[in-house]
Each structure stands twice: as structure tokens, then as C-alpha cells.
Design a protein around this motif. Structure first.
Motif, mmCIF file in Angstrom:
data_model
loop_
_atom_site.group_PDB
_atom_site.id
_atom_site.type_symbol
_atom_site.label_atom_id
_atom_site.label_comp_id
_atom_site.label_asym_id
_atom_site.label_seq_id
_atom_site.Cartn_x
_atom_site.Cartn_y
_atom_site.Cartn_z
ATOM 1 N N THR A 114 0.842 -1.191 0.000
ATOM 2 C CA THR A 114 0.000 0.000 0.000
ATOM 3 C C THR A 114 0.882 1.247 0.000
ATOM 4 O OG1 THR A 114 -0.106 0.055 2.411
ATOM 5 C CG2 THR A 114 -1.883 -1.108 1.260
ATOM 6 N N ALA A 115 0.317 2.327 -0.471
ATOM 7 C CA ALA A 115 0.976 3.630 -0.440
ATOM 8 C C ALA A 115 -0.113 4.675 -0.284
ATOM 9 C CB ALA A 115 1.763 3.882 -1.720
ATOM 10 N N GLY A 116 0.231 5.783 0.307
ATOM 11 C CA GLY A 116 -0.767 6.826 0.477
ATOM 12 C C GLY A 116 -0.151 8.153 0.851
ATOM 13 N N SER A 117 -0.993 9.164 0.785
ATOM 14 C CA SER A 117 -0.582 10.501 1.162
ATOM 15 C C SER A 117 -1.846 11.318 1.416
ATOM 16 C CB SER A 117 0.257 11.135 0.049
ATOM 17 O OG SER A 117 0.833 12.333 0.498
ATOM 18 N N ASP A 118 -1.683 12.441 2.091
ATOM 19 C CA ASP A 118 -2.830 13.313 2.316
ATOM 20 C C ASP A 118 -2.402 14.773 2.222
ATOM 21 O OD1 ASP A 118 -1.458 13.591 4.673
ATOM 22 O OD2 ASP A 118 -3.095 12.969 5.961
ATOM 23 N N ALA A 119 -3.403 15.632 2.036
ATOM 24 C CA ALA A 119 -3.146 17.067 1.883
ATOM 25 C C ALA A 119 -4.261 17.853 2.552
ATOM 26 C CB ALA A 119 -3.082 17.427 0.398
ATOM 27 N N GLY A 120 -3.895 18.986 3.116
ATOM 28 C CA GLY A 120 -4.870 19.882 3.721
ATOM 29 C C GLY A 120 -5.311 20.939 2.721
ATOM 30 N N ILE A 121 -6.587 21.306 2.803
ATOM 31 C CA ILE A 121 -7.170 22.282 1.873
ATOM 32 C C ILE A 121 -7.946 23.315 2.688
ATOM 33 C CG2 ILE A 121 -8.770 22.599 -0.054
ATOM 34 C CD1 ILE A 121 -8.368 19.519 -0.564
ATOM 35 N N ASP A 122 -7.688 24.585 2.428
ATOM 36 C CA ASP A 122 -8.470 25.650 3.056
ATOM 37 C C ASP A 122 -9.770 25.824 2.296
ATOM 38 O OD1 ASP A 122 -6.674 26.349 5.094
ATOM 39 O OD2 ASP A 122 -5.548 27.662 3.744
ATOM 40 N N VAL A 123 -10.868 25.878 3.027
ATOM 41 C CA VAL A 123 -12.172 26.139 2.410
ATOM 42 C C VAL A 123 -12.403 27.636 2.484
ATOM 43 C CG1 VAL A 123 -14.650 25.701 2.546
ATOM 44 C CG2 VAL A 123 -13.030 23.881 3.089
ATOM 45 N N VAL A 124 -12.570 28.248 1.321
ATOM 46 C CA VAL A 124 -12.752 29.702 1.251
ATOM 47 C C VAL A 124 -14.178 30.020 0.827
ATOM 48 C CG1 VAL A 124 -10.309 30.156 0.816
ATOM 49 C CG2 VAL A 124 -11.836 29.742 -1.100
ATOM 50 N N SER A 125 -14.509 31.294 0.799
ATOM 51 C CA SER A 125 -15.883 31.690 0.474
ATOM 52 C C SER A 125 -16.251 31.394 -0.971
ATOM 53 C CB SER A 125 -16.090 33.177 0.782
ATOM 54 O OG SER A 125 -15.190 33.945 0.017
ATOM 55 N N SER A 126 -15.273 31.334 -1.855
ATOM 56 C CA SER A 126 -15.541 31.033 -3.254
ATOM 57 C C SER A 126 -15.598 29.512 -3.457
ATOM 58 C CB SER A 126 -14.445 31.626 -4.137
ATOM 59 O OG SER A 126 -14.557 31.124 -5.452
ATOM 60 N N GLU A 127 -16.760 29.046 -3.849
ATOM 61 C CA GLU A 127 -16.925 27.602 -4.071
ATOM 62 C C GLU A 127 -16.025 27.114 -5.205
ATOM 63 O OE1 GLU A 127 -20.500 24.482 -5.165
ATOM 64 O OE2 GLU A 127 -21.015 26.376 -4.204
ATOM 65 N N TYR A 128 -15.876 27.941 -6.240
ATOM 66 C CA TYR A 128 -15.008 27.584 -7.362
ATOM 67 C C TYR A 128 -13.563 27.391 -6.900
ATOM 68 C CZ TYR A 128 -12.222 27.936 -11.578
ATOM 69 O OH TYR A 128 -11.307 27.692 -12.560
#
Length: 161
Positions: A114-128
């Protein structure tokens, strides 16, 4: 003095037993990678992973398929960090791959890992902007996991030789 320290470090490194993946007779590891075909992987993340793996494996040249790489992906997107108004302020995208390297002639499994990774994402006011960040994170994660898979496969093929 610096030259002496560098020389001592170089001598210590040569005695540690580490070897380059491509060391040995010619480019045997590269020839091994070129004999791996990637089985189709369903979904958008599967399409990205298939392309990333094929790009890395085809860089080794063309060869007759001796091995098949079967990959199953688990792509998760979860919300983290609630704001005062009960909206999500941060997301984490996780991409995990379970893969098997199968010898086509015998059907035996050469490698199961198995292999894997993860990333954090900021949720902003613009849905796009949030959707674009989620897709960019998936593309980066796909590249990271594909690199790990190819490294693991090349080491397994090297042990086979």
C-alpha cells in the motif's frame, strides 16, 4: 578541514550498504519497469493515477509486458475545523492505494503493498476556488503516490533479478 569532513562522510556512506536502484548490469531495473503494464483503474482519481504510473513506467522505454500492476484507490475528502457559523474551514484529502504486481505468465503476486498521502485544503468563500484546490490536491497526491508505487515496484523487480 571541510574537505576532510566531506571525505570522511563519503567513506562512511560507501560502507553503509546503500545502492542506487539503477546499479548493476546495465539498466536491468529500467528494463524491468518497462515490462510492467498498468491495469485500468476506475474513476477520475484512477484515470489520473493510471496516467501518472504509465508516464513513469514508459520513461523506462518500451518492453513486452511481463507484469501487471493492479491498483485499487481509496480517495477520501473530509471536513475538518468548524468555524463559528458551523461551516467547514478546512478539508483533508486522503489518497490511499493498494497495489499488487502480478507475474502475467504464472499469475503469482510478486508484490502486495500500500501507499498513500494526504493534503490539507483551506475552504474559502468562493466555491469555485475550493473545488479547484480540491482538484489540485488530488493531482499532487496522485503524483506522490505514483512515485512511491514505482519506487516500490522497482525495488521488488530488482530483488527478483
Amino acid at each position: 578541514m571541510r574537505a576532510g569532513v566531506a571525505l570522511a562522510a563519503l567513506l562512511a556512506l560507501t560502507g553503509c550498504g546503500l545502492q542506487p536502484i539503477y546499479a548493476g548490469a546495465g539498466n536491468a531495473a529500467v528494463a524491468g519497469l518497462s515490462s510492467v503494464e498498468v491495469a485500468p483503474i476506475p474513476g477520475r482519481s484512477g484515470w489520473l493515477m493510471g496516467n501518472a504510473l504509465n508516464d513513469r513506467l514508459s520513461a523506462a522505454g518500451e518492453g513486452t509486458a511481463r507484469y501487471r500492476l493492479d491498483v485499487r484507490l481509496d480517495d477520501q475528502l473530509e471536513g475538518l475545523g468548524l468555524l463559528n457559523d458551523d461551516t467547514i474551514g478546512r478539508e483533508r484529502r486522503t489518497l490511499r492505494a493498494r497495489y499488487q504486481l502480478v507475474d502475467i505468465a504464472t499469475g503469482s503476486i510478486v508484490l502486495d503493498a500500500t501507499a498513500g498521502s494526504d493534503a490539507g485544503i483551506d475552504v474559502v468563500s468562493s466555491e469555485y476556488a475550493t473545488i479547484a484546490a480540491e482538484q489540485a490536491a488530488l493531482e499532487r497526491l496522485t503524483d506522490e503516490v505514483a512515485d512511491r508505487i514505482v519506487t516500490s515496484v522497482s525495488l521488488a523487480l530488482r530483488e527478483q533479478q
